[in-house]
Design an enzyme around this catalytic site. Structure first.
Site, short mmCIF file in Angstrom:
data_model
loop_
_atom_site.label_atom_id
_atom_site.label_comp_id
_atom_site.label_asym_id
_atom_site.label_seq_id
_atom_site.Cartn_x
_atom_site.Cartn_y
_atom_site.Cartn_z
N SER A 251 12.44 -0.83 2.39
CA SER A 251 13.07 -0.90 1.07
C SER A 251 12.68 0.32 0.26
O SER A 251 11.66 0.94 0.49
CB SER A 251 12.63 -2.17 0.33
N LYS A 252 13.53 0.64 -0.72
CA LYS A 252 13.24 1.82 -1.53
C LYS A 252 11.99 1.62 -2.38
O LYS A 252 11.34 2.58 -2.77
CB LYS A 252 14.44 2.20 -2.39
N ARG A 253 11.64 0.37 -2.64
CA ARG A 253 10.41 0.13 -3.40
C ARG A 253 9.16 0.46 -2.56
O ARG A 253 8.10 0.69 -3.10
CB ARG A 253 10.35 -1.32 -3.87
N ARG A 254 9.34 0.45 -1.22
CA ARG A 254 8.21 0.78 -0.35
C ARG A 254 8.36 2.18 0.23
O ARG A 254 7.75 2.51 1.23
CB ARG A 254 8.10 -0.25 0.77
N GLY A 255 9.22 2.99 -0.41
CA GLY A 255 9.28 4.39 -0.03
C GLY A 255 10.23 4.73 1.07
O GLY A 255 10.16 5.81 1.64
#
Length: 469
Positions: A251-255
């Protein structure tokens, strides 16, 4: 579940990214599946920008999403449509719902709702809106507080079950008592996600919705809203998540990197699409296939229920296969762009031939540019290579070779003859001269055939580097 398209039910799919960041890999895969499904059935693929998160949505994100879609070749037939340009339509439908008794104003403040849910949690109950402002026959509502702009809530059915036959997961049922009365318009006038999506899918006549697993919990609300509107229901297909190397959700929250990062990283769009299509879908044991084959095969079946694992090494292999097959002129343009980022100008008619010589060794155009930079910029051999391969004993041979090079026509056959003559004259074996030549001219000890490599250099550069000791 295979869709049998008919003239009365033309397939219409959509991709609806939020412009709060780049187009990430999961959304790109969803876009690919939606695009391929629409193309398979001769349908319509719609692009919708869901920009109701006003605080986080940016024009830069919109631009990046559109650029990524263009780079991937996922051409859309309608759109882009922007939700914030449709506020009048959302308000119109809400007024109809209030009049029909399927929506109502709620004057609870955010603080009051949070206190309500905290008390429920303390009692061991499920956190949910308690229906304070929900109108019911015989119920007396609280006095309307002065100066409070209400939200609008959907009057969700209390009883019954929401059921749908998911294209990927099969039958899913959720009891209506598990769902509370969703806010569909905030006090600031902006519609909420589930409401806007339902109205959009209705207005845009979407027949099939492919999206990530995380939206399963949103589907009952959307089905109930569409049912309350008397609108047809699309078929839903919820695709399992993509897991990273660590086994956690990508996910984009995890880079997780964006599609744009892969473009910058030297991947070919058709290779990335090929790889993405195999994350959650398959066609037998086929690993490499064209876009045309994907469209021909992608009928909505063979979508897997389990999560897919992102494998960078597998992507590199796929991309390497596509680079081997790529047109050398196209690769030359991509490599020139990569070199230009490094301040290296690679304007030469030889660049396609250079790509042809080295592309079998490369999995990205960045790697190809790493190889070809030696033709246009100075090289710095490592001290280890110099010490290992450029001994005092070989220096006379290097000088003799440079002298021979100065006197020949610059082509592969003449270069090969000059090297062989120098080897014979100096009493050496081919590696004893060829490797030092590679080190000095190319900056590395291993390359393809040395005569083929040198032919693509300007002769003067080769002579200069051989005499640089």
């Amino acid at each position: 579940m295979k869709q049998e398209a008919t003239p009365d039910t033309p397939v219409r799919t959509r991709i609806a990214p939020s412009p709060t960041g780049f187009l990430h890999l999961g959304t790109a895969r969803t876009a690919l599946f939606s695009w391929a499904f629409a193309r398979h059935y001769g349908g319509t693929f719609v692009l919708r920008i869901e920009d109701t998160d006003v605080a986080r949505s940016t024009q830069d994100s919109v631009d990046q999403i559109l650029q990524a879609m263009h780079w991937l070749g996922l051409d859309y037939d309608e759109g882009p449509f922007y939700q914030m340009q449709r506020l009048e339509r959302y308000d119109e439908v809400i007024e109809q719902m209030i009049a029909a008794g399927t929506a109502y104003p709620c004057y609870c403040t955010v603080e009051e709702v949070e206190a309500m849910k905290a008390a429920q949690e303390a009692r061991g109950e499920k956190r949910r809106y308690d229906g304070t402002w929900r109108p019911e026959p015989g119920k007396t509502l609280p006095p309307i507080p002065a100066g409070v702009t209400p939200a609008v809530r959907f009057k969700n059915p209390i009883d019954g079950v929401v059921t749908w036959d998911d294209v990927v997961k099969g039958p899913i049922s959720v009891g209506n008592r598990e769902i509370d009365d969703l806010i569909i318009r905030r006090p600031d006038g902006v519609p909420t996600y589930n409401y806007a999506v339902a109205v959009d899918d209705w207005d845009m006549r979407i027949t099939h919705v492919f999206r990530g697993d995380e939206h399963v919990n949103n589907t009952p609300w959307q089905i109930n809203i569409l049912s309350a509107l008397g609108a047809p229901l699309p078929k839903y297909g919820h695709i399992p998540v993509i897991l990273g190397n660590d086994g956690l959700k990508l996910s984009k929250r995890r880079g997780a990197v964006s599609v744009g990062n892969y473009e910058e990283g030297g991947y070919l769009p058709e290779a990335l699409l090929n790889y993405l299509s195999r994350l959650g879908w398959s066609h037998g044991d086929d690993e490499l296939f064209s876009r045309e084959q994907l469209v021909s095969w992608f009928d909505g079946t063979h979508l897997t229920k389990g999560p897919a694992q992102w494998d960078p090494a597998k992507l590199d292999w796929v991309n390497g296969q596509y680079i081997k097959q790529a047109d050398d002129g196209r690769l030359a343009g991509l490599v020139a762009a990569q070199l230009a980022k490094r301040g290296i100008q690679a304007e030469t008619a030889k660049l396609p031939a250079m790509c042809a010589l080295f592309k079998d060794r490369c999995v990205t155009t960045v790697a190809l540019a790493d190889w070809l930079a030696m033709y246009f910029a100075p090289v710095t051999p490592s001290a280890e290579d110099l010490a290992s391969h450029v001994s005092e004993a070989v220096k006379p041979a290097l000088a003799a070779l440079a002298a021979r090079f100065a006197a020949i026509e610059w082509n592969k056959a003449a270069i090969q003859s000059a090297i062989k003559e120098t080897i014979a004259e100096q009493g050496l074996k081919m590696p004893q001269l060829a490797i030092p030549v590679r080190v000095l001219v190319c900056g590395r000890a291993q390359t393809p055939s040395v005569d083929a490599v040198l032919e693509l250099f300007d002769k003067e550069i080769v002579i200069e580097r051989l005499r640089s000791l």
